[in-house]
Write a protein that holds these residues in place. Structure first.
Motif, PDB file in Angstrom:
ATOM      1  N   ARG A  71      17.285  -0.614   0.413  1.00  0.00           N
ATOM      2  CA  ARG A  71      16.103   0.247   0.466  1.00  0.00           C
ATOM      3  C   ARG A  71      14.983  -0.427   1.244  1.00  0.00           C
ATOM      4  NH1 ARG A  71      13.801   4.665  -1.582  1.00  0.00           N
ATOM      5  NH2 ARG A  71      11.573   4.620  -1.946  1.00  0.00           N
ATOM      6  N   ASN A  74      15.747  -0.180   4.888  1.00  0.00           N
ATOM      7  CA  ASN A  74      15.622   1.193   5.377  1.00  0.00           C
ATOM      8  C   ASN A  74      14.183   1.698   5.426  1.00  0.00           C
ATOM      9  OD1 ASN A  74      18.376   1.566   5.818  1.00  0.00           O
ATOM     10  ND2 ASN A  74      18.717   2.157   3.699  1.00  0.00           N
ATOM     11  N   THR A  75      13.287   1.065   4.676  1.00  0.00           N
ATOM     12  CA  THR A  75      11.901   1.545   4.628  1.00  0.00           C
ATOM     13  C   THR A  75      10.900   0.515   5.138  1.00  0.00           C
ATOM     14  OG1 THR A  75      11.606   0.801   2.335  1.00  0.00           O
ATOM     15  CG2 THR A  75      12.410   3.063   2.674  1.00  0.00           C
ATOM     16  N   PHE A  77       9.634  -0.253   7.891  1.00  0.00           N
ATOM     17  CA  PHE A  77       8.657   0.146   8.891  1.00  0.00           C
ATOM     18  C   PHE A  77       7.878   1.402   8.501  1.00  0.00           C
ATOM     19  CE2 PHE A  77      11.864  -2.278  11.322  1.00  0.00           C
ATOM     20  CZ  PHE A  77      11.042  -3.336  11.691  1.00  0.00           C
ATOM     21  N   ASP A  78       8.077   1.865   7.272  1.00  0.00           N
ATOM     22  CA  ASP A  78       7.293   3.002   6.791  1.00  0.00           C
ATOM     23  C   ASP A  78       5.844   2.565   6.624  1.00  0.00           C
ATOM     24  OD1 ASP A  78       9.659   4.340   6.702  1.00  0.00           O
ATOM     25  OD2 ASP A  78       9.716   4.592   4.520  1.00  0.00           O
ATOM     26  N   GLU A  79       4.933   3.439   6.980  1.00  0.00           N
ATOM     27  CA  GLU A  79       3.516   3.109   6.866  1.00  0.00           C
ATOM     28  C   GLU A  79       3.059   3.041   5.417  1.00  0.00           C
ATOM     29  OE1 GLU A  79       0.919   5.330   9.381  1.00  0.00           O
ATOM     30  OE2 GLU A  79       2.319   5.228  11.058  1.00  0.00           O
ATOM     31  N   GLU A  80       3.570   3.924   4.592  1.00  0.00           N
ATOM     32  CA  GLU A  80       3.195   3.940   3.185  1.00  0.00           C
ATOM     33  C   GLU A  80       4.446   3.980   2.315  1.00  0.00           C
ATOM     34  OE1 GLU A  80       0.223   6.793   2.056  1.00  0.00           O
ATOM     35  OE2 GLU A  80      -0.599   6.776   4.080  1.00  0.00           O
ATOM     36  N   PRO A  81       4.932   2.813   1.875  1.00  0.00           N
ATOM     37  CA  PRO A  81       6.108   2.825   0.998  1.00  0.00           C
ATOM     38  C   PRO A  81       5.789   3.556  -0.300  1.00  0.00           C
ATOM     39  CG  PRO A  81       5.249   0.591   1.280  1.00  0.00           C
ATOM     40  CD  PRO A  81       4.429   1.492   2.134  1.00  0.00           C
ATOM     41  N   ASP A  82       6.765   4.325  -0.814  1.00  0.00           N
ATOM     42  CA  ASP A  82       6.501   5.157  -1.986  1.00  0.00           C
ATOM     43  C   ASP A  82       6.833   4.480  -3.312  1.00  0.00           C
ATOM     44  OD1 ASP A  82       9.477   7.256  -2.050  1.00  0.00           O
ATOM     45  OD2 ASP A  82       9.202   5.200  -1.394  1.00  0.00           O
TER      46      ASP A  82
END
Length: 94
Positions: A71, A74-75, A77-82
């Protein structure tokens, strides 16, 4: 893997972890295990296949650690991890 003793009815006396083959029984308590299951249905690549894997506590947390890492990759480079990494999969603490 269940070890069955034949009596008037079949009774599981111990359940072994399918990964490490160790007993999932904890002294003074009962079985401590989780079951990972999949029942693939119509339209999936594995239609009709059913899977069930019993995991001891150590193997469960090793598996969870692997999933957390996937996870994270896969995340990353996400701007806002959830979700925070430590909370992945955790529903509640008693």
């Amino acid at each position: 893997m269940e070890h069955i003793v034949t009596q008037p009815s079949e009774t599981a006396i111990d359940i072994a972890c399918d990964v490490c083959s160790q007993s999932t029984r904890v002294e003074g308590y009962d079985q401590q295990l989780v079951t990972l299951q999949a029942h693939w249905g119509y339209g999936s690549k594995h239609d009709g296949e059913h899977y069930e894997v019993c995991l001891c506590e150590l193997c469960f947390f090793r598996t969870l650690s692997h999933l957390r890492r996937d996870r994270m990759v896969n995340t990353m480079f996400d701007e806002e991890p959830d979700i925070t990494e430590d909370e992945f999969g955790l529903v509640r603490i008693k």
